[in-house]
Design a protein around this motif. Sequence first.
Motif, PDB file in Angstrom:
ATOM      1  N   GLY A  74       0.739  -1.207   0.067  1.00 10.10           N
ATOM      2  CA  GLY A  74       0.055  -0.077  -0.124  1.00 10.10           C
ATOM      3  C   GLY A  74       0.864   1.250   0.055  1.00 10.10           C
ATOM      4  O   GLY A  74       0.218   2.317  -0.354  1.00 10.10           O
ATOM      5  N   GLN A  76       2.548   2.729   2.367  1.00 15.89           N
ATOM      6  CA  GLN A  76       2.184   3.306   3.803  1.00 15.89           C
ATOM      7  C   GLN A  76       3.363   3.134   4.636  1.00 15.89           C
ATOM      8  O   GLN A  76       3.832   2.162   5.008  1.00 15.89           O
ATOM      9  N   ASN A 128       0.139   9.853   8.697  1.00 10.53           N
ATOM     10  CA  ASN A 128      -0.641   8.667   8.529  1.00 10.53           C
ATOM     11  C   ASN A 128      -1.846   8.809   9.587  1.00 10.53           C
ATOM     12  O   ASN A 128      -1.435   9.155  10.771  1.00 10.53           O
ATOM     13  N   PHE A 130      -5.098   6.944  11.604  1.00  7.30           N
ATOM     14  CA  PHE A 130      -5.852   5.634  11.705  1.00  7.30           C
ATOM     15  C   PHE A 130      -7.349   6.057  12.117  1.00  7.30           C
ATOM     16  O   PHE A 130      -7.472   7.075  12.834  1.00  7.30           O
ATOM     17  N   HIS A 184       3.582   8.191   3.395  1.00  6.29           N
ATOM     18  CA  HIS A 184       3.536   7.161   2.238  1.00  6.29           C
ATOM     19  C   HIS A 184       4.567   7.613   0.954  1.00  6.29           C
ATOM     20  O   HIS A 184       4.957   8.593   1.075  1.00  6.29           O
ATOM     21  N   CYS A 281      -1.899   9.168   4.387  1.00  4.89           N
ATOM     22  CA  CYS A 281      -2.375   7.837   4.240  1.00  4.89           C
ATOM     23  C   CYS A 281      -3.217   7.484   5.189  1.00  4.89           C
ATOM     24  O   CYS A 281      -3.182   8.026   6.385  1.00  4.89           O
ATOM     25  N   GLU A 283      -5.440   4.138   7.242  1.00  5.71           N
ATOM     26  CA  GLU A 283      -5.893   2.879   7.500  1.00  5.71           C
ATOM     27  C   GLU A 283      -6.884   2.921   8.682  1.00  5.71           C
ATOM     28  O   GLU A 283      -6.784   3.426   9.674  1.00  5.71           O
ATOM     29  N   ASP A 284      -7.842   2.032   8.617  1.00  5.32           N
ATOM     30  CA  ASP A 284      -8.697   1.901   9.779  1.00  5.32           C
ATOM     31  C   ASP A 284      -8.231   0.940  10.705  1.00  5.32           C
ATOM     32  O   ASP A 284      -7.052   0.172  10.589  1.00  5.32           O
ATOM     33  N   LEU A 289      -8.524  -4.827   7.645  1.00  4.74           N
ATOM     34  CA  LEU A 289      -8.611  -3.330   7.677  1.00  4.74           C
ATOM     35  C   LEU A 289      -8.400  -2.900   6.120  1.00  4.74           C
ATOM     36  O   LEU A 289      -8.173  -3.780   5.299  1.00  4.74           O
ATOM     37  N   ASP A 290      -9.055  -1.682   6.002  1.00  3.69           N
ATOM     38  CA  ASP A 290      -8.953  -1.067   4.732  1.00  3.69           C
ATOM     39  C   ASP A 290      -7.817  -0.042   4.859  1.00  3.69           C
ATOM     40  O   ASP A 290      -7.571   0.502   5.859  1.00  3.69           O
ATOM     41  N   TYR A 291      -7.209  -0.033   3.803  1.00  3.92           N
ATOM     42  CA  TYR A 291      -5.936   1.232   3.801  1.00  3.92           C
ATOM     43  C   TYR A 291      -6.254   1.984   2.427  1.00  3.92           C
ATOM     44  O   TYR A 291      -6.385   1.475   1.380  1.00  3.92           O
ATOM     45  N   GLY A 304      -7.188  -3.615   0.882  1.00  2.00           N
ATOM     46  CA  GLY A 304      -7.568  -4.365   2.039  1.00  2.00           C
ATOM     47  C   GLY A 304      -7.802  -5.854   1.635  1.00  2.00           C
ATOM     48  O   GLY A 304      -7.354  -6.449   0.677  1.00  2.00           O
TER      49      GLY A 304
END
Length: 430
Positions: A74, A76, A128, A130, A184, A281, A283-284, A289-291, A304
């Motif tokens: 990704g 990241q 980054n 979250f 990222h 960037c 991400e959850d 997770l999704d990113y 993800g």
Amino acid sequence: MTTRPTAHTTSYYAASANPSPERPPLEGDLAIDVLIVGAGYSGLSTGLHLVEKGYKVAIIEAARVGWGASGRNGGQIVNGLNASLQTIRKRYGADTASFVAGLVQEGGEIIRERVRTYDIQCDLKDGNVFTAYTGAHMRELEERLSLWAGYGIENQEMLDRAALRKHVNSDAYVGGMIDRSGGHMHPLNLALGEAAAFEKLGGRIYERTPAVHVDTDAAKPVVKTPDGAITCQTLVLCGNAYLGHVVPTLTPRIMPVSTQVMATEPLGEERANDLIPTDVCVEDVRYILDYFRLSADKRMLFGGGTVYGGTDPSDIRAKLRPNMDKVFPQLKGVRIEYAWSGNFALSFSRVPQMGRIGSNTYFAHGYSGHGVTGSHTFGRILSEAIDGDRSRFDVFENVPWYPFPGGRLFRVPYSVVGSWWYTLRDRLGV
């Protein structure tokens, strides 16, 4: 005759990669101070540190530089390991947690130093975020911020829903946290730039040169390739999820897991900046997770999902598209121009592993989805150990590792069942 891959996967990164030479495979025999197997971040980081110290180093790569996870991820820069500092402290004690806390930001610092020193063009940017779907996720982030602050790490800040919207223009989240020391970049271009720096300092890279047999029992390790053999004083195994079963001792330590990424068509400056105004960037914090982030040419790069065992899903777009549309309904109908998959190596403990086989063979693997930073840190630590300073290496070598329950036959179904449980917890907000 051995079939060797010659091209990168059909990813956005490969399509937008900086020019890079095709390096010939090894033919014949070679003797070298240090041989590294794998031209991903772990191998390149280790090799670059060693040639800077004056070692004669060669890297063999089964495909192309950055062909595996290092060129597909990704992009990241996420500080920390997959296993949290809280988990590490509970499992391994306060001293180990304090040691890990002292290096969780080191990988990002190494990347930035490499980019500056060697003028690597990889679209490096800071920030980054979250994101949290539930109150339980917010409490998890608050605990992380407090714990990290206790170790003197003060780059993080909690974001309520309104503050998060200044970074991520989505109704999906209740809040989040920003780590300003994250970031990222274009991951394949980072790998290609590190490879060029390594070669400029005298290192040698042989592409399309898989290791087909490894003898770690000899006084000087020997690696056989399809058309030759390499004898070295020190061998470093950095194949990670793509090493296969060439070294049986390492096989039960990790499991390949695939994750998927897709790239939209270019969105244009205004539309892209409306989605992620600060170009961070994201991400959850769910178990699966999704990113996502914006590319330099303002595409949405959205990733993800996991497939335990490392197989590719039949339709990446169909798997990821609903997730992206949930986060950004504004992107419904936008064309997806690239979609690809790649494997990372998962360890059962979610802690990366570093160690030795015999006295002259080192290995590093199992970053569990946090390999961008972890691999750069481990490369430095491996180079320190090879150069005679084993102080940091010994800490990681002595961290216990555990095989996956059920062995190779049942590790995939076991992991799938476990992921169902954690996914349910995420949905219930507990």
